[in-house]
Design an enzyme around this catalytic site. Structure first.
Site, PDB file in Angstrom:
ATOM      1  N   ALA A  10       0.704  -1.420  -0.149  1.00 19.22           N
ATOM      2  CA  ALA A  10       0.192   0.373   0.419  1.00 19.22           C
ATOM      3  C   ALA A  10       0.628   0.945  -0.145  1.00 19.22           C
ATOM      4  O   ALA A  10       0.407   2.487   0.132  1.00 19.22           O
ATOM      5  CB  ALA A  10      -0.710  -0.391   1.706  1.00 19.22           C
ATOM      6  N   GLY A 101       6.001  -6.371  -0.843  1.00 21.50           N
ATOM      7  CA  GLY A 101       5.512  -6.086  -2.162  1.00 21.50           C
ATOM      8  C   GLY A 101       6.592  -5.262  -2.554  1.00 21.50           C
ATOM      9  O   GLY A 101       6.994  -5.112  -3.968  1.00 21.50           O
ATOM     10  N   ASN A 166      14.971  -7.142  12.155  1.00 22.55           N
ATOM     11  CA  ASN A 166      13.948  -7.539  11.433  1.00 22.55           C
ATOM     12  C   ASN A 166      13.364  -7.688  10.368  1.00 22.55           C
ATOM     13  O   ASN A 166      13.902  -6.194   9.791  1.00 22.55           O
ATOM     14  CB  ASN A 166      12.702  -6.582  12.277  1.00 22.55           C
ATOM     15  N   LYS A 348       8.474 -10.765 -40.750  1.00 22.00           N
ATOM     16  CA  LYS A 348       6.852 -10.784 -39.770  1.00 22.00           C
ATOM     17  C   LYS A 348       5.901 -11.735 -40.485  1.00 22.00           C
ATOM     18  O   LYS A 348       5.486 -11.519 -41.578  1.00 22.00           O
ATOM     19  CB  LYS A 348       6.696  -9.110 -39.428  1.00 22.00           C
ATOM     20  N   HIS A 360      20.609 -10.025 -47.374  1.00 24.52           N
ATOM     21  CA  HIS A 360      20.831  -8.692 -47.053  1.00 24.52           C
ATOM     22  C   HIS A 360      19.724  -7.988 -47.644  1.00 24.52           C
ATOM     23  O   HIS A 360      18.777  -8.326 -48.283  1.00 24.52           O
ATOM     24  CB  HIS A 360      21.352  -8.211 -47.721  1.00 24.52           C
ATOM     25  N   ALA A 377      19.064  -9.682 -52.320  1.00 23.29           N
ATOM     26  CA  ALA A 377      19.065  -7.784 -51.619  1.00 23.29           C
ATOM     27  C   ALA A 377      18.472  -7.312 -52.073  1.00 23.29           C
ATOM     28  O   ALA A 377      18.186  -6.969 -53.096  1.00 23.29           O
ATOM     29  CB  ALA A 377      20.775  -7.218 -51.453  1.00 23.29           C
TER      30      ALA A 377
END
EC number: 2.7.7.23
Length: 454
Positions: A10, A101, A166, A348, A360, A377
């Site tokens: 928090a 956290g 602690n 892709k 290339h 290329a």
């Protein structure tokens, strides 16, 4: 007895000087609190309670799939108050483990030890001995037994000489913890309800308090500012690198390696300097990764070589592939065995077949490329018409000359040859030679323009 884990998250983290909640600052590419949640989950906890306050919307958006019970601490009145907010939904018969956290390095081994040493109806407390304990709450003992904890601001000069401190991490039975929390007061220098005060309450009630130490002191370090965050990052990476080397991976410089996910390696894998691993990455036997490469959510099979400064994301490479230098494989890229992708080539959503080569300066998007294909290329698959993507299919044994554009959708059949500088807009048949260049003209006696004097 079921285990419930309460994670305190928090705090605002003012010293971070950031609008981002402190526990969302990343270590190894993930929010600090995500590491803690994963560690808690590894303990087979019945439920994880995440106490939040500052930046609640940002936290819930970032951790929306964390499978935790969200507990609001509307006012930050101390750690004891924070734990108390989670207790109403925890059954009396459970045991409660309190974590933080902003301590992402805490290990399951340390916590399993703590759970093991916890006495029945008592508290298991994680402590650590530090050469410089400044800033930490000191462990108070009488005849060797823990009797309380005093915070730095409330400690006497003599108590400040104690080096056992602690960590804040403890495990206690839920029924007794509820009672101890209900008796807390804020009569201290901070005006807060300290969780540490339950130690004295437990001692006064006759409950036993047993302590455990972490595997290493760095496990329990938190981050209150960017410097400490960087120190946590370095320790995390050091630990990850050491583990990989113990598993047989060669890191040419362990200090210049970043793991921001998971890495599974076969035998005799070599990683050069400044390699970054993100997400889930699998490397087969004898894979070599060159300097400065970034690998994210990919699988690279045996005997493949990735040359320096290549980026591979969401891709699958079969055996014996070579990539780079300076190549980019984007999500959906697939390389069959012995395929080659050279410098400044981008794929892709494209598949390069067995033994095919793109050496290339090419872009191959939304493409299906067969076996033994040569991509010259400067070849571009023109896959986007401004609204939709279209596919290019190049069958086996095709030779694509340099500076060729393939305007999708288009298919080039087996054995075809595309002359250099061609723009292919229609399908090409088997074993055809296609040329679309304009005729070459020769003008004799040509004189270049002369720059006019001003």
């Amino acid at each position: 007895m079921s285990l419930h884990v309460v994670i305190l998250a928090a705090g605002k983290g003012t010293r971070m000087r950031s609008s981002l909640p402190k526990v969302l600052h990343p270590v190894a590419g993930r929010p600090m609190v995500s590491h803690v949640i994963d560690t808690a989950r590894s303990l087979n906890a019945e439920k994880i309670h995440l106490v939040y306050g500052h930046g609640g919307e940002a936290m819930q958006a970032r951790l929306n799939d964390a499978d935790v019970e969200w507990v609001l601490q509307a006012e930050q009145l101390g750690t004891g108050h924070a734990v108390a907010q989670a207790m109403p939904t925890i059954p009396d018969h459970a045991k409660v483990l309190v974590l933080y956290g902003d301590t992402p390095l805490i290990s399951p081994v340390t916590l399993e030890t703590l759970l093991t040493i916890q006495p029945a109806n008592g508290i298991g407390l994680l402590t650590v001995s530090l050469a410089n304990p400044t800033g930490y709450g000191r462990i108070l003992r009488a005849d060797g037994q823990v009797v309380g904890i005093v915070e730095q601001k409330d400690a006497t000069a003599e108590q400040q000489l104690i080096n056992e401190v602690n960590t804040g991490v403890l495990v206690a039975p839920a029924k007794q913890l509820k009672q101890w929390l209900s008796g807390l007061t804020n009569l201290n220098a901070q005006g807060e309800y300290y969780l540490t005060d339950v130690i004295a309450a437990a001692h006064h009630s006759g409950s036993s308090i047993q302590t455990a130490q972490p595997v290493c002191a760095q496990e329990v370090e938190g981050a209150n500012n960017r410097l400490q965050l960087a120190q946590l990052e370095r320790f995390y990476q050091k630990r990850a690198a050491e583990q990989l080397m113990l598993e047989g991976v060669t890191l040419l410089d362990p200090a210049r390696f970043d793991l921001r996910g998971t890495l599974q390696c076969g035998e005799d894998v070599l990683l050069d300097v400044n390699v970054i691993i993100e997400g889930q990455v699998e490397l087969g036997h004898r894979v070599q990764i060159g300097a400065g490469c970034v690998l994210k959510n990919c699988r690279i099979a045996d005997d493949s070589i990735i040359s320096p400064y290549s980026i591979i994301e969401g891709s699958v490479l079969a055996e014996g592939c070579t990539v780079g230098p300076f190549a980019r494989l984007r999500p959906g890229a697939e390389l069959a065995a012995q395929a080659h992708v050279g410098n400044f080539v981008e794929l892709k959503n494209a598949r390069l077949g067995l033994g095919s080569k793109a050496g290339h300066l090419s872009y191959l998007g939304d493409s299906e490329i067969g076996a033994n294909v040569n991509i010259g290329a400067g070849t571009i698959t023109c896959n986007y018409d401004g609204a939709n993507k279209h596919k290019t299919i190049i069958e086996d044994d095709v030779f694509v000359g340099s500076d060729t554009q393939l305007v999708a959708p288009v298919r080039v059949a087996k054995g075809a040859t595309l002359g250099a500088g061609s723009t292919i807009t229609r399908d090409v048949g088997e074993d055809e030679l296609v040329l679309t260049r304009v005729r070459q003209h020769h003008i004799t006696g040509w004189h270049r323009p002369v720059k006019q004097k001003k």
